[in-house]
Enzyme design. Structure first.
Site, short mmCIF file in Angstrom:
data_model
loop_
_atom_site.label_atom_id
_atom_site.label_comp_id
_atom_site.label_asym_id
_atom_site.label_seq_id
_atom_site.Cartn_x
_atom_site.Cartn_y
_atom_site.Cartn_z
CG HIS A 145 -1.81 -1.05 1.49
ND1 HIS A 145 -2.92 -1.27 0.72
CD2 HIS A 145 -1.83 -2.01 2.45
CE1 HIS A 145 -3.60 -2.29 1.19
NE2 HIS A 145 -2.96 -2.77 2.24
C1 BDR Z 1 -2.99 1.09 5.36
O1 BDR Z 1 -3.25 0.65 6.68
C2 BDR Z 1 -2.06 0.21 7.28
O2 BDR Z 1 -2.24 -1.00 7.93
C3 BDR Z 1 -1.02 0.14 6.20
O3 BDR Z 1 0.25 0.46 6.71
C4 BDR Z 1 -1.49 1.13 5.18
O4 BDR Z 1 -0.99 2.42 5.47
C5 BDR Z 1 -3.71 0.18 4.40
O5 BDR Z 1 -5.08 0.20 4.64
#
Ligand code: BDR
Ligand code: CA
Length: 318
Positions: A241
């Site tokens: 992500h």
């Molecule tokens: C986001 O939530 C976190 O768990 C990850 O680091 C990312 O920034 C994804 O939904």
């Protein structure tokens, strides 16, 4: 001249990959890292950020700790995807940080860096938006020192923390609404819909692990997180992500934008924390009084293989 870059983060496995990409990219000058609660509590996200920057040979980058909880309401959806220490149980196997956390709080460091930077700064925010909301609320004159905001957050088709809300936005919807709706900065929002499609497989991870000690260590931080995401991906891979957001900061335009006005649901029903883009035709939403000038660029597509190769090649240089 390289673009000054600040990463606001809650490491986090994918945050680790995001910091690695920022540290490895000559197009940007990583001038600071600010930490926020999120994947794990603030003390842990801060220690993780310090250890990761040491791993990447970047003890020169100041790290300041920010918000330890959401602005208004208690955290409702604590994370567990990253393991209890945020790095798949491997955080303490990383070398201890080569220096202390900065004595300034995150907002003060942001103010100092924005003021001193030789050019407007890109801020990549890959955790809850609490620090950024506080900065913009307390220091409105510094808006002009921000070139772009690149935010990992939201989901057009649905969420991951709840059926409707993505984790970063769900963790502090009021802060997210302040930044994404009430402010008017050039903003790219990198939602789940795209980041899930950018996942990399075990061949990619194997190549990174074989590239050297830093690559091997990075891959070693992924098992708990990969096990969590295997159910949504349907294969053993890594959802990067936050690194996707950093890629857009490093190479503006690498992600394809679609510009929509939006709102963030701050109610207490099942939609709390949802990002709601207004995708109606412009003429229709204007009839309802929607201000089209207050819109955000949603990252909706990219050359998936090109992006994966770009990130891999960069991380291999560490
Ligand atoms: C986001 O939530 C976190 O768990 C990850 O680091 C990312 O920034 C994804 O939904
Ligand atoms: Ca994150």
């Amino acid at each position: 001249m390289s673009t000054p870059l600040i990463v606001d983060t809650d490491p986090g496995v994918d945050d680790a990959f995001a910091l690695a990409l920022a540290a490895a990219s000559p197009e940007v000058d990583l001038i600071g890292v600010t930490t926020v609660f999120g994947n794990v509590p603030l003390a842990r996200t801060t220690d993780n950020a310090l250890r990761l920057l040491s791993l990447f040979g970047r003890d020169d980058v100041p790290v300041a700790a920010g918000a330890d909880r959401p602005l208004v309401h208690p955290l409702q959806w604590p994370a567990h995807a990253h393991g209890s220490d945020g790095l798949s149980g491997q955080a303490d196997t990383l070398p201890p940080p080569g220096r202390d956390v900065d004595g300034r709080d995150a907002v003060t460091l942001l103010v100092d860096l924005l003021t001193a930077a030789p050019a407007p700064v890109t801020i990549v925010a890959v955790g809850p938006l609490t620090n950024v909301a506080l900065l913009l609320a307390a220091h409105p004159r510094l808006r002009s020192r921000i070139a772009r905001l690149v935010v990992m957050g939201g989901g057009i088709a649905g969420g991951n923390a709840t059926p409707s809300a993505e984790f970063n936005i769900a963790s502090d919807p009021e802060a997210a609404r302040r930044v994404l709706v009430e402010e008017d900065l050039p903003t790219v929002l990198v939602p789940l819909d795209l980041t899930m499609r950018c996942a990399v497989d075990t061949t990619w991870l194997g190549e990174l692990a074989a590239s050297g000690p830093v690559g091997r260590t990075l891959v070693g931080l992924t098992p708990t997180y990969r096990a969590y995401y295997q159910r949504s991906l349907g294969f053993d891979g890594l959802v990067m992500h936050d690194a996707v957001a950093v890629a857009e900061a490093v190479r503006p335009g690498v992600l394809t934008p679609a510009r929509y006005p939006l709102d963030v649901d701050c109610t207490f029903g099942p939609g709390r924390g949802a990002v709601v883009p207004d995708r109606r035709p412009r003429s229709v939403s204007e009839e309802f009084g929607v201000d089209q000038d207050r819109a955000v660029d949603f990252a909706v597509d990219t050359d998936l293989d090109g992006l994966r190769s770009f990130v891999l090649e960069r991380l291999k240089t560490l």
